[in-house]
Enzyme design. Sequence first.
Site, PDB file in Angstrom:
ATOM      1  N   GLN A   1       0.802  -1.220   0.000  1.00 49.48           N
ATOM      2  CA  GLN A   1       0.000   0.000   0.000  1.00 49.48           C
ATOM      3  C   GLN A   1       0.836   1.271   0.000  1.00 49.48           C
ATOM      4  O   GLN A   1       0.318   2.345  -0.293  1.00 49.48           O
ATOM      5  CB  GLN A   1      -0.934   0.012   1.210  1.00 49.48           C
ATOM      6  CG  GLN A   1      -2.035  -1.020   1.138  1.00 49.48           C
ATOM      7  CD  GLN A   1      -2.873  -1.030   2.390  1.00 49.48           C
ATOM      8  OE1 GLN A   1      -2.576  -1.756   3.335  1.00 49.48           O
ATOM      9  NE2 GLN A   1      -3.922  -0.235   2.422  1.00 49.48           N
TER      10      GLN A   1
ATOM     11  N   HIS B   1       1.540  -9.101   4.742  1.00 48.84           N
ATOM     12  CA  HIS B   1       0.427  -8.151   4.828  1.00 48.84           C
ATOM     13  C   HIS B   1      -0.336  -8.192   3.500  1.00 48.84           C
ATOM     14  O   HIS B   1      -0.183  -7.319   2.649  1.00 48.84           O
ATOM     15  CB  HIS B   1       0.948  -6.741   5.134  1.00 48.84           C
ATOM     16  CG  HIS B   1      -0.112  -5.763   5.542  1.00 48.84           C
ATOM     17  ND1 HIS B   1      -0.042  -5.020   6.697  1.00 48.84           N
ATOM     18  CD2 HIS B   1      -1.277  -5.405   4.949  1.00 48.84           C
ATOM     19  CE1 HIS B   1      -1.117  -4.240   6.790  1.00 48.84           C
ATOM     20  NE2 HIS B   1      -1.879  -4.454   5.725  1.00 48.84           N
TER      21      HIS B   1
ATOM     22  N   ASN C   1      -0.600 -10.013   9.117  1.00 52.39           N
ATOM     23  CA  ASN C   1      -1.566  -8.945   9.331  1.00 52.39           C
ATOM     24  C   ASN C   1      -2.942  -9.439   8.905  1.00 52.39           C
ATOM     25  O   ASN C   1      -3.148  -9.773   7.740  1.00 52.39           O
ATOM     26  CB  ASN C   1      -1.209  -7.711   8.498  1.00 52.39           C
ATOM     27  CG  ASN C   1      -2.233  -6.596   8.684  1.00 52.39           C
ATOM     28  OD1 ASN C   1      -2.218  -5.891   9.678  1.00 52.39           O
ATOM     29  ND2 ASN C   1      -3.154  -6.451   7.728  1.00 52.39           N
ATOM     30  N   GLU C   2      -3.857  -9.529   9.864  1.00 47.53           N
ATOM     31  CA  GLU C   2      -5.275  -9.753   9.591  1.00 47.53           C
ATOM     32  C   GLU C   2      -5.572 -11.043   8.832  1.00 47.53           C
ATOM     33  O   GLU C   2      -6.061 -11.023   7.697  1.00 47.53           O
ATOM     34  CB  GLU C   2      -5.868  -8.558   8.838  1.00 47.53           C
ATOM     35  CG  GLU C   2      -5.810  -7.270   9.619  1.00 47.53           C
ATOM     36  CD  GLU C   2      -6.647  -6.151   9.024  1.00 47.53           C
ATOM     37  OE1 GLU C   2      -6.898  -5.177   9.741  1.00 47.53           O
ATOM     38  OE2 GLU C   2      -7.047  -6.257   7.838  1.00 47.53           O
TER      39      GLU C   2
ATOM     40  N   ASN D   1      -6.157  -4.758  15.314  1.00 43.17           N
ATOM     41  CA  ASN D   1      -6.614  -3.740  14.368  1.00 43.17           C
ATOM     42  C   ASN D   1      -8.105  -3.561  14.591  1.00 43.17           C
ATOM     43  O   ASN D   1      -8.870  -4.532  14.515  1.00 43.17           O
ATOM     44  CB  ASN D   1      -6.362  -4.169  12.922  1.00 43.17           C
ATOM     45  CG  ASN D   1      -4.885  -4.180  12.564  1.00 43.17           C
ATOM     46  OD1 ASN D   1      -4.038  -3.837  13.385  1.00 43.17           O
ATOM     47  ND2 ASN D   1      -4.574  -4.565  11.337  1.00 43.17           N
TER      48      ASN D   1
ATOM     49  N   GLU E   1      -3.651  -1.008  14.335  1.00 39.78           N
ATOM     50  CA  GLU E   1      -4.294  -0.129  13.342  1.00 39.78           C
ATOM     51  C   GLU E   1      -5.582   0.402  13.934  1.00 39.78           C
ATOM     52  O   GLU E   1      -6.344  -0.337  14.544  1.00 39.78           O
ATOM     53  CB  GLU E   1      -4.645  -0.868  12.037  1.00 39.78           C
ATOM     54  CG  GLU E   1      -3.486  -1.176  11.132  1.00 39.78           C
ATOM     55  CD  GLU E   1      -3.923  -1.877   9.842  1.00 39.78           C
ATOM     56  OE1 GLU E   1      -5.062  -1.622   9.366  1.00 39.78           O
ATOM     57  OE2 GLU E   1      -3.142  -2.685   9.323  1.00 39.78           O
TER      58      GLU E   1
ATOM     59  N   SER F   1      -5.696   2.364  -0.702  1.00 39.99           N
ATOM     60  CA  SER F   1      -6.552   1.406  -0.004  1.00 39.99           C
ATOM     61  C   SER F   1      -6.870   0.247  -0.940  1.00 39.99           C
ATOM     62  O   SER F   1      -7.234   0.461  -2.093  1.00 39.99           O
ATOM     63  CB  SER F   1      -7.838   2.121   0.433  1.00 39.99           C
ATOM     64  OG  SER F   1      -8.762   1.217   0.954  1.00 39.99           O
TER      65      SER F   1
ATOM     66  N   TYR G   1      -6.223   8.114   5.035  1.00 40.83           N
ATOM     67  CA  TYR G   1      -6.168   7.885   6.480  1.00 40.83           C
ATOM     68  C   TYR G   1      -5.005   8.599   7.166  1.00 40.83           C
ATOM     69  O   TYR G   1      -4.929   8.619   8.384  1.00 40.83           O
ATOM     70  CB  TYR G   1      -5.979   6.391   6.766  1.00 40.83           C
ATOM     71  CG  TYR G   1      -7.179   5.509   6.614  1.00 40.83           C
ATOM     72  CD1 TYR G   1      -7.991   5.213   7.705  1.00 40.83           C
ATOM     73  CD2 TYR G   1      -7.486   4.912   5.394  1.00 40.83           C
ATOM     74  CE1 TYR G   1      -9.072   4.359   7.595  1.00 40.83           C
ATOM     75  CE2 TYR G   1      -8.566   4.054   5.266  1.00 40.83           C
ATOM     76  CZ  TYR G   1      -9.356   3.779   6.368  1.00 40.83           C
ATOM     77  OH  TYR G   1     -10.426   2.924   6.250  1.00 40.83           O
TER      78      TYR G   1
END
Length: 468
Positions: free
Chosen positions: A19, A116, A159-160, A297, A375, A428, A437
Amino acid sequence: MTKTLPKDFIFGGATAAYQAEGATHTDGKGPVAWDKYLEDNYWYTAEPASDFYHKYPVDLALAEEYGVNGIRISIAWSRIFPTGYGEVNLKGVEFYHKLFEECHKRHVEPFVTLHHFDTPEALHSNGDFLNRDNIEHFVNYAAFCFEEFPEVNYWTTFNEIGPIGDGQYLVGKFPPGIQYDLAKVFQSHHNMMVSHARAVKLYKDKGYKGEIGVVHALPTKYPLDPENSADVRAAELEDIIHNKFILDATYLGYYSEMTMAGVKHILKENGGELDLREEDFQALEAAKDLNDFLGINYYMSDWMQAFDGETEIIHNGKGEKGSSKYQIKGVGRRVAPDYVPKTDWDWIIYPQGLYDQIMRVKNDYPNYKKIYITENGLGYKDEFVDNTVYDDGRIDYVKQHLEVLSEAISDGANVKGYFIWSLMDVFSWSNGYEKRYGLFYVDFETQERYPKKSAHWYKQVAKTQIIE
């Protein structure tokens, strides 16, 4: 009463390789599935993003100037191993050494994520984490990074994990764009958690001096009518899909009876079955007490209502308020109460949900050790005027979330830091460049950075630890 945060609290900013970096084919970087997927399905690509690949000295200087003393960075797996395994790309390795050196020079502690959302294309097209061979490739990649980058003191494996399975196989907004396949969602969650567990065990067995954890997205789920048992059940099932299944794997080393009963119900309604092996649970069990920290997050909560019908999900990617829809057969549907504010992308703003989620982790998984909010932030169609952005809405959002962190700490939760998403504006995944953001506005044409009003406010909070 004015709330405060501890003196040793980390006030961080978060980024992610794909990103932020741009330079998607530079210096030997291998392709990722997103490259072609964005070209084929969206109105933007990851070029130039924030050109962090070249601009990181500028961003880290701004971080230091504005009191940001931690940064979340992810390593692009395909910069190190262009096809996911095999030959190492030395230019990629060199880039991250220079980046981490600059972080330390600027007194900005790097918290480094291995994955990520950006599995190398060669492995993604081979089934991504549904293919168990890729568990081995990930563990080998992790082992290489742990050995190569001793200057990193804080590692996270993934991540996530939740939104990866969700985006790839439920909502279908991530490559490969499959919708409504709940069995694939759970299998992806499970295999990635096994990958995480094995990497953590390896890190600890090798005796490295740093800390290691994982970053989970944990949106809190509430029943629309707490007095209605069917709504309560809908919230429980939705929580299993997005939170409980993954948290159980992380901290119990197995799936609780309630979790598995929910999973079986969901798969009975939607089809499919899981491949859960004895050696998987041995790996989960071996790692459950080895995580040094949990990254949470948190952006939003959801309210669930009982629902009897077919699955339909519509993703709001362009910020057209009210255009999203989410209902899952045998689970429930999301219905937002009138009293909660929403963003243009239909994300519900509810700071209390962060408090509730932290206390849930503290109470249900007492071996969590410590938490970083890795996050949290507000996506906005920022208006750039006078070389800045007067983002009072963002300030208010972050302030409210920092206040509930202060309350959680007072109530016994061990929360050690907060990373705003994002340090500077980045692109995004499923919304492009319109949804911003950052603390720093990025002119994506010129790659110039401009501090927003929120950057000045954040600097003051970081300096004083007083939330006002």
